[in-house]
Motif scaffolding. Structure first.
Motif, PDB file in Angstrom:
ATOM      1  N   ALA A 289       0.834  -1.202   0.000  1.00 46.27           N
ATOM      2  CA  ALA A 289       0.000   0.000   0.000  1.00 46.27           C
ATOM      3  C   ALA A 289       0.871   1.254   0.000  1.00 46.27           C
ATOM      4  CB  ALA A 289      -0.926   0.003   1.209  1.00 46.27           C
ATOM      5  N   GLN A 290       1.975   1.211   0.724  1.00 42.28           N
ATOM      6  CA  GLN A 290       2.890   2.357   0.737  1.00 42.28           C
ATOM      7  C   GLN A 290       3.474   2.609  -0.653  1.00 42.28           C
ATOM      8  OE1 GLN A 290       5.867   1.522   3.701  1.00 42.28           O
ATOM      9  NE2 GLN A 290       4.401   1.454   5.394  1.00 42.28           N
ATOM     10  N   VAL A 291       3.859   1.535  -1.324  1.00 42.05           N
ATOM     11  CA  VAL A 291       4.424   1.687  -2.666  1.00 42.05           C
ATOM     12  C   VAL A 291       3.353   2.178  -3.641  1.00 42.05           C
ATOM     13  CG1 VAL A 291       5.572   0.511  -4.572  1.00 42.05           C
ATOM     14  CG2 VAL A 291       6.174  -0.078  -2.225  1.00 42.05           C
ATOM     15  N   ARG A 292       2.124   1.662  -3.496  1.00 40.14           N
ATOM     16  CA  ARG A 292       1.032   2.128  -4.360  1.00 40.14           C
ATOM     17  C   ARG A 292       0.845   3.634  -4.220  1.00 40.14           C
ATOM     18  NH1 ARG A 292      -3.866   0.744  -1.808  1.00 40.14           N
ATOM     19  NH2 ARG A 292      -3.160  -1.414  -1.987  1.00 40.14           N
ATOM     20  N   ASN A 293       0.855   4.131  -2.980  1.00 42.10           N
ATOM     21  CA  ASN A 293       0.701   5.565  -2.749  1.00 42.10           C
ATOM     22  C   ASN A 293       1.888   6.347  -3.303  1.00 42.10           C
ATOM     23  OD1 ASN A 293      -1.754   5.186  -1.444  1.00 42.10           O
ATOM     24  ND2 ASN A 293      -0.811   5.005   0.584  1.00 42.10           N
ATOM     25  N   PHE A 294       3.076   5.785  -3.133  1.00 34.07           N
ATOM     26  CA  PHE A 294       4.283   6.422  -3.669  1.00 34.07           C
ATOM     27  C   PHE A 294       4.180   6.571  -5.192  1.00 34.07           C
ATOM     28  CE2 PHE A 294       8.341   5.589  -5.817  1.00 34.07           C
ATOM     29  CZ  PHE A 294       9.094   6.676  -5.392  1.00 34.07           C
ATOM     30  N   VAL A 295       3.776   5.509  -5.872  1.00 28.51           N
ATOM     31  CA  VAL A 295       3.640   5.553  -7.330  1.00 28.51           C
ATOM     32  C   VAL A 295       2.583   6.572  -7.746  1.00 28.51           C
ATOM     33  CG1 VAL A 295       2.869   4.244  -9.348  1.00 28.51           C
ATOM     34  CG2 VAL A 295       4.486   3.221  -7.737  1.00 28.51           C
ATOM     35  N   ALA A 296       1.475   6.604  -7.028  1.00 29.49           N
ATOM     36  CA  ALA A 296       0.411   7.555  -7.351  1.00 29.49           C
ATOM     37  C   ALA A 296       0.911   8.991  -7.205  1.00 29.49           C
ATOM     38  CB  ALA A 296      -0.802   7.320  -6.460  1.00 29.49           C
ATOM     39  N   GLN A 297       1.680   9.244  -6.153  1.00 25.52           N
ATOM     40  CA  GLN A 297       2.211  10.593  -5.935  1.00 25.52           C
ATOM     41  C   GLN A 297       3.212  10.984  -7.019  1.00 25.52           C
ATOM     42  OE1 GLN A 297       3.842  10.255  -2.007  1.00 25.52           O
ATOM     43  NE2 GLN A 297       1.827  10.159  -1.006  1.00 25.52           N
ATOM     44  N   ARG A 298       4.075  10.048  -7.404  1.00 23.69           N
ATOM     45  CA  ARG A 298       5.108  10.380  -8.370  1.00 23.69           C
ATOM     46  C   ARG A 298       4.579  10.490  -9.812  1.00 23.69           C
ATOM     47  NH1 ARG A 298      10.424  10.730  -6.065  1.00 23.69           N
ATOM     48  NH2 ARG A 298       9.930  10.854  -3.840  1.00 23.69           N
ATOM     49  N   THR A 299       3.514   9.759 -10.105  1.00 25.16           N
ATOM     50  CA  THR A 299       2.992   9.753 -11.480  1.00 25.16           C
ATOM     51  C   THR A 299       1.816  10.684 -11.679  1.00 25.16           C
ATOM     52  OG1 THR A 299       1.453   7.928 -11.027  1.00 25.16           O
ATOM     53  CG2 THR A 299       3.693   7.339 -11.766  1.00 25.16           C
ATOM     54  N   GLY A 300       1.098  10.995 -10.600  1.00 27.62           N
ATOM     55  CA  GLY A 300      -0.118  11.775 -10.743  1.00 27.62           C
ATOM     56  C   GLY A 300      -1.284  10.961 -11.252  1.00 27.62           C
ATOM     57  N   LEU A 301      -1.064   9.640 -11.405  1.00 29.97           N
ATOM     58  CA  LEU A 301      -2.134   8.764 -11.888  1.00 29.97           C
ATOM     59  C   LEU A 301      -2.988   8.304 -10.712  1.00 29.97           C
ATOM     60  CD1 LEU A 301      -0.078   6.529 -14.346  1.00 29.97           C
ATOM     61  CD2 LEU A 301      -1.685   8.324 -14.970  1.00 29.97           C
ATOM     62  N   THR A 302      -4.252   8.100 -10.957  1.00 26.29           N
ATOM     63  CA  THR A 302      -5.130   7.528  -9.947  1.00 26.29           C
ATOM     64  C   THR A 302      -4.934   6.031  -9.922  1.00 26.29           C
ATOM     65  OG1 THR A 302      -6.766   9.278 -10.262  1.00 26.29           O
ATOM     66  CG2 THR A 302      -7.511   7.263  -9.184  1.00 26.29           C
ATOM     67  N   VAL A 303      -4.425   5.530  -8.810  1.00 26.10           N
ATOM     68  CA  VAL A 303      -4.183   4.097  -8.661  1.00 26.10           C
ATOM     69  C   VAL A 303      -5.167   3.585  -7.626  1.00 26.10           C
ATOM     70  CG1 VAL A 303      -2.493   2.306  -8.141  1.00 26.10           C
ATOM     71  CG2 VAL A 303      -1.753   4.451  -9.194  1.00 26.10           C
ATOM     72  N   PRO A 304      -6.258   2.931  -8.038  1.00 26.77           N
ATOM     73  CA  PRO A 304      -7.305   2.514  -7.101  1.00 26.77           C
ATOM     74  C   PRO A 304      -6.755   1.593  -6.024  1.00 26.77           C
ATOM     75  CG  PRO A 304      -8.035   2.258  -9.371  1.00 26.77           C
ATOM     76  CD  PRO A 304      -6.574   2.543  -9.418  1.00 26.77           C
TER      77      PRO A 304
END
Length: 304
Positions: A289-304
């Motif tokens: 979950a931490q990595v998912r949030n990290f990716v969402a922050q860095r990409t600006g993509l919505t990652v459900p």
């Protein structure tokens, strides 16, 4: 799902005609071998390549071996990923597989064009962003996303510090690479969870090549690390053809398992493939979950 070691050769690849496969990092090494063999089996291959000269060389080397096209892609650049995905999606292909093979182990601290440390930008953020953008086109036969992982992430209990990724003082080539591949495996397992929750037929799988005699395995910079790398190569390194078999199997096998690492043992003489459960931080839902949030922050993509 195979639960015991098994043999697989390129001669065992089922007919891939009518299947489109996207591969990154295929201008040399493992990606090139995978592209060559999958094209020979009838797949239409789309290669994302950063280096134009290498791309031209690959196009010439694969001429007459199947249906191959090469498009510009820098997996460390979110703009490049968005442009690549837009071009692919605009043509409406039914993608059967995305092989996220591109990866780096940089010798010195550096940042990608978007401000993320270059190893993480290339090995974690880029592949995750590309997978998210291509998901709408993953409607081909038995679709799956294949991450080319590293067994190093299976052999450590260390949990990567996501807050220190862009800290130059915390950079160490091997440690940064190992942490990035641990996070990449976490992304792959997290994607499995999310796809299963929606009832999607798309699978997210991880293949590892073992120790491969490729340019990726020859990026040591200090005299001692170069000596160590040569010794490891001499004892353990497989040829690119041998090492790429796990990647190809993960892209074509009907019974490919999720939440596992698929690949060879360290012993070079053992040519069987093995499936073992994902271990370490990538097996922890909280870290995923931490990595998912990290990716969402860095990409600006919505990652459900």
């Amino acid at each position: 799902m195979p639960t015991t070691p098994f043999d697989f050769s390129f001669a065992d690849i089922p007919d891939q005609r009518g299947r489109t496969i996207v591969i990154t990092g295929a201008t040399s090494g493992l990606g090139f071998v995978a592209a060559r063999e999958l094209a020979k089996a009838g797949a239409h291959i789309i290669i994302g390549a950063r280096n134009r000269d290498k791309a031209a060389h690959v196009a010439a080397a694969l001429a007459g071996r199947g249906s191959v096209e090469i498009r510009p892609l820098d997996t460390a650049s979110l703009d490049s990923i968005a442009a690549f995905a837009h071009d692919v999606l605009s043509e409406g292909p039914r993608i059967g597989a995305l092989i996220n093979n591109a990866g780096v182990s940089v010798a010195r601290f550096d940042k990608g064009v978007d401000g993320t440390e270059l190893t993480w930008a290339t090995n974690v953020v880029g592949p995750a962003a590309l997978a998210e953008r291509l998901l709408p086109a993953m409607t081909g036969t038995d679709p799956r996303i294949v991450l080319v992982g590293s067994n190093l992430s299976q052999r450590t209990t260390a949990v990567p510090d996501l807050s220190g990724i862009d800290d130059a003082s915390a950079f160490a080539q091997l440690g940064t690479y190992r942490s990035s591949k641990t996070a990449a495996a976490a992304v792959a397992v997290d994607l499995t969870d999310r796809l299963e929750a929606t009832g999607s037929p798309i699978r997210s799988v991880i293949a590892h090549p073992g120790v491969a005699a490729t340019a990726m395995n020859q990026q040591a910079t200090t005299p001692m690390s170069r000596v160590t790398a040569r010794a490891v190569d001499a004892l353990l390194a497989r040829t690119p053809d041998d090492a790429a078999r796990s990647i190809v199997w993960a892209a074509v096998a009907p019974d490919v398992p999720q939440r596992t690492f698929i690949g060879p043992r360290l012993r070079r003489g053992d040519h069987r493939l093995h499936t073992v459960p994902v271990r370490g931080a990538a097996a922890d839902p909280e870290f995923r979950a931490q990595v998912r949030n990290f990716v969402a922050q860095r990409t600006g993509l919505t990652v459900p």
